[in-house]
Motif scaffolding. Structure first.
Motif, PDB file in Angstrom:
ATOM      1  N   GLU A 108       0.831  -1.210   0.000  1.00 30.25           N
ATOM      2  CA  GLU A 108       0.000   0.000   0.000  1.00 30.25           C
ATOM      3  C   GLU A 108       0.866   1.260   0.000  1.00 30.25           C
ATOM      4  O   GLU A 108       0.551   2.237  -0.703  1.00 30.25           O
ATOM      5  CB  GLU A 108      -0.925  -0.007   1.218  1.00 30.25           C
ATOM      6  N   ARG A 109       1.955   1.226   0.782  1.00 32.50           N
ATOM      7  CA  ARG A 109       2.854   2.394   0.799  1.00 32.50           C
ATOM      8  C   ARG A 109       3.534   2.576  -0.556  1.00 32.50           C
ATOM      9  O   ARG A 109       3.723   3.712  -1.016  1.00 32.50           O
ATOM     10  CB  ARG A 109       3.902   2.226   1.908  1.00 32.50           C
ATOM     11  N   MET A 110       3.882   1.457  -1.199  1.00 34.02           N
ATOM     12  CA  MET A 110       4.498   1.545  -2.523  1.00 34.02           C
ATOM     13  C   MET A 110       3.531   2.170  -3.530  1.00 34.02           C
ATOM     14  O   MET A 110       3.933   2.991  -4.358  1.00 34.02           O
ATOM     15  CB  MET A 110       4.917   0.147  -3.004  1.00 34.02           C
ATOM     16  N   GLN A 111       2.265   1.812  -3.448  1.00 34.21           N
ATOM     17  CA  GLN A 111       1.272   2.380  -4.364  1.00 34.21           C
ATOM     18  C   GLN A 111       1.049   3.853  -4.088  1.00 34.21           C
ATOM     19  O   GLN A 111       0.876   4.658  -5.012  1.00 34.21           O
ATOM     20  CB  GLN A 111      -0.045   1.606  -4.228  1.00 34.21           C
ATOM     21  N   THR A 112       1.072   4.208  -2.791  1.00 30.03           N
ATOM     22  CA  THR A 112       0.884   5.620  -2.431  1.00 30.03           C
ATOM     23  C   THR A 112       2.025   6.468  -2.964  1.00 30.03           C
ATOM     24  O   THR A 112       1.819   7.567  -3.505  1.00 30.03           O
ATOM     25  CB  THR A 112       0.787   5.774  -0.904  1.00 30.03           C
ATOM     26  N   GLU A 113       3.253   5.951  -2.822  1.00 34.58           N
ATOM     27  CA  GLU A 113       4.428   6.703  -3.277  1.00 34.58           C
ATOM     28  C   GLU A 113       4.674   6.522  -4.778  1.00 34.58           C
ATOM     29  O   GLU A 113       5.500   7.226  -5.363  1.00 34.58           O
ATOM     30  CB  GLU A 113       5.653   6.253  -2.484  1.00 34.58           C
ATOM     31  N   ASN A 114       3.955   5.545  -5.358  1.00 37.62           N
ATOM     32  CA  ASN A 114       4.039   5.295  -6.807  1.00 37.62           C
ATOM     33  C   ASN A 114       5.482   5.047  -7.259  1.00 37.62           C
ATOM     34  O   ASN A 114       5.919   5.568  -8.287  1.00 37.62           O
ATOM     35  CB  ASN A 114       3.438   6.469  -7.587  1.00 37.62           C
ATOM     36  N   THR A 165       8.928   1.911  -6.810  1.00 40.17           N
ATOM     37  CA  THR A 165       9.486   0.687  -6.229  1.00 40.17           C
ATOM     38  C   THR A 165      10.974   0.907  -6.029  1.00 40.17           C
ATOM     39  O   THR A 165      11.780   0.707  -6.951  1.00 40.17           O
ATOM     40  CB  THR A 165       9.250  -0.521  -7.155  1.00 40.17           C
ATOM     41  N   SER A 166      11.325   1.318  -4.843  1.00 35.45           N
ATOM     42  CA  SER A 166      12.720   1.625  -4.535  1.00 35.45           C
ATOM     43  C   SER A 166      13.465   0.362  -4.116  1.00 35.45           C
ATOM     44  O   SER A 166      12.850  -0.646  -3.773  1.00 35.45           O
ATOM     45  CB  SER A 166      12.790   2.652  -3.403  1.00 35.45           C
ATOM     46  N   PRO A 167      14.803   0.382  -4.158  1.00 34.86           N
ATOM     47  CA  PRO A 167      15.588  -0.766  -3.678  1.00 34.86           C
ATOM     48  C   PRO A 167      15.244  -1.141  -2.235  1.00 34.86           C
ATOM     49  O   PRO A 167      15.265  -2.322  -1.885  1.00 34.86           O
ATOM     50  CB  PRO A 167      17.030  -0.278  -3.804  1.00 34.86           C
ATOM     51  N   TYR A 168      14.876  -0.104  -1.449  1.00 33.77           N
ATOM     52  CA  TYR A 168      14.515  -0.365  -0.054  1.00 33.77           C
ATOM     53  C   TYR A 168      13.284  -1.271   0.029  1.00 33.77           C
ATOM     54  O   TYR A 168      13.260  -2.259   0.771  1.00 33.77           O
ATOM     55  CB  TYR A 168      14.251   0.953   0.671  1.00 33.77           C
ATOM     56  N   TYR A 169      12.239  -0.918  -0.745  1.00 30.91           N
ATOM     57  CA  TYR A 169      11.009  -1.705  -0.716  1.00 30.91           C
ATOM     58  C   TYR A 169      11.227  -3.106  -1.287  1.00 30.91           C
ATOM     59  O   TYR A 169      10.655  -4.091  -0.802  1.00 30.91           O
ATOM     60  CB  TYR A 169       9.900  -0.992  -1.486  1.00 30.91           C
ATOM     61  N   ARG A 170      12.036  -3.219  -2.330  1.00 35.59           N
ATOM     62  CA  ARG A 170      12.313  -4.531  -2.901  1.00 35.59           C
ATOM     63  C   ARG A 170      13.005  -5.444  -1.891  1.00 35.59           C
ATOM     64  O   ARG A 170      12.651  -6.616  -1.739  1.00 35.59           O
ATOM     65  CB  ARG A 170      13.170  -4.397  -4.162  1.00 35.59           C
ATOM     66  N   THR A 171      13.987  -4.874  -1.189  1.00 40.80           N
ATOM     67  CA  THR A 171      14.695  -5.657  -0.176  1.00 40.80           C
ATOM     68  C   THR A 171      13.771  -6.037   0.974  1.00 40.80           C
ATOM     69  O   THR A 171      13.789  -7.178   1.461  1.00 40.80           O
ATOM     70  CB  THR A 171      15.889  -4.850   0.373  1.00 40.80           C
TER      71      THR A 171
END
Length: 284
Positions: free
Chosen positions: A34-40, A42-48
Motif C-alpha cells: 500500500e505504501r508503494m502504491q501511495t508513493e508510486n 518501487t525503490s531498492p529499499y522496498y524490494r529488499t
C-alpha cells in the motif's frame, strides 16, 4: 480419549501461534504494498524489504504446515489404536462361549455410524508435486493390495433368493494360500460371514480426494460406479451426476432404476467413502 483431547489442545495452541505469526507478517506485506502504491515507486529499499517479508512468510507457512501434518499423523495413530481395540473386543466376543448373544444393532444407530465414518474419512493432503495414492478417492488399490482386518469393503455375495448383490462388509481375515477373504455383513454385526475370492472384494477409499488440488482422483461425470444407496448397506450401479466441488461435498449420483422412464433415479447424494469403481464396464 483423554490423551487425544490433550493432544488436540496442544496442537491447536501451536497451530494458532504459528497462524498469528503468519497473519502479522502478511499484514506487513499488505501495508508495504500500500505504501508503494501511495508513493508510486518501487525503490531498492522496498524490494529488499518485500523479499525479506516473503521469505519469512514462506517459512511461517511451512512451519504451520508441519504442525498440522504432525497433528494429522497423531490423529491417524489414535484412530488406528481405537480400531485395533474395537476389533479385539469383537473377536473376544465371537470366540467366547460364556457371553450371552449380542443384540443386533438398531438400524438407525448403524446408519448414524456409517454417516460418521464417511464424515471422518481423512482428506488426502499431499506435498507439492505428490500424486494421490491408491485408495484416495477414485484411485484404485494396487494389484497386490490386501485389505486389513477391520477394513470396510464392498463385497459381492449371494442373497437368500440366489441373486448376487454388493454389500458393505468388514474384513475378518485373508488367506494368502487360498487367495480368499472372510468378511462379515456389516448389517448383521458378524452373524453372517462370507468366504469370497479377491475378485468379489472392492476396498473402500482410505482418503477423500480434494477436488481443488487433486481433481484427477475423482470419478468423472457419467462414469459408471457402485454407490451405497442412502439408508441401506447395499451398493448399486449408478452414474456420476456431479462430483464434489469441495472436500466436504458428496457425489451426486443417478442409480439405475427401471421404475423411471429413462432408467435412472433422480440425483441422490452419496459420500466419497461409499463410491467405488464398477467392475462391469458396460451400462445395462
Amino acid at each position: 480419549e483423554g490423551y487425544s483431547k490433550r493432544l488436540t489442545q496442544v496442537n491447536q495452541f501451536k497451530g494458532n501461534e504459528e497462524r498469528s505469526r503468519s497473519e502479522h507478517n502478511l499484514l506487513n506485506i499488505q501495508k508495504t504494498h500500500e505504501r508503494m502504491q501511495t508513493e508510486n515507486k518501487t525503490s531498492p529499499y522496498y524490494r529488499t524489504k518485500l523479499r525479506g517479508l516473503y521469505t519469512t512468510a514462506r517459512a511461517d507457512a511451512e512451519a504451520e504446515c508441519s504442525i498440522l501434518r504432525h497433528a494429522l499423523d497423531k490423529i491417524a495413530e489414535i484412530k488406528s489404536l481405537l480400531e485395533e481395540r474395537r476389533i479385539a473386543a469383537k473377536m473376544a466376543g465371537v470366540n467366547s462361549d460364556n457371553d450371552p448373544p449380542r443384540k443386533t444393532m438398531r438400524r438407525g444407530v448403524l446408519m448414524t455410524l456409517l454417516q460418521q465414518s464417511a464424515m471422518t474419512l481423512p482428506l488426502w493432503i499431499g506435498k507439492p508435486g505428490d500424486s494421490p495414492p491408491p485408495l484416495c478417492g477414485a484411485m484404485p488399490a494396487s494389484s497386490d493390495y490386501v485389505a486389513k482386518q477391520g477394513d470396510k469393503v464392498a463385497a459381492r455375495v449371494k442373497a437368500v433368493d440366489g441373486d448376487e448383490q454388493w454389500i458393505l462388509a468388514e474384513v475378518v481375515s485373508y488367506s494368502h494360500s487360498a487367495n480368499k477373504y472372510e468378511v462379515d455383513d456389516i448389517d448383521e454385526e458378524g452373524k453372517e460371514r462370507h468366504t469370497l475370492s479377491r475378485r468379489r472384494i472392492i476396498p473402500l477409499p482410505q482418503w477423500k480426494a480434494n477436488p481443488e488440488t487433486d481433481p484427477e482422483a475423482l470419478f468423472s461425470k457419467d462414469q459408471l460406479v457402485l454407490a451405497l444407496y442412502p439408508q441401506t448397506t447395499c451398493f448399486y450401479r449408478a452414474l456420476i451426476h456431479t462430483h464434489p466441488h469441495r472436500p466436504q461435498d458428496d457425489y451426486s449420483v443417478l442409480f439405475e432404476d427401471t421404475s423411471y422412464a429413462d432408467g435412472y433415479s433422480p440425483p441422490l447424494n452419496v459420500a466419497q467413502r461409499y463410491v467405488v469403481a464398477c467392475k462391469e464396464n458396460k451400462k445395462k
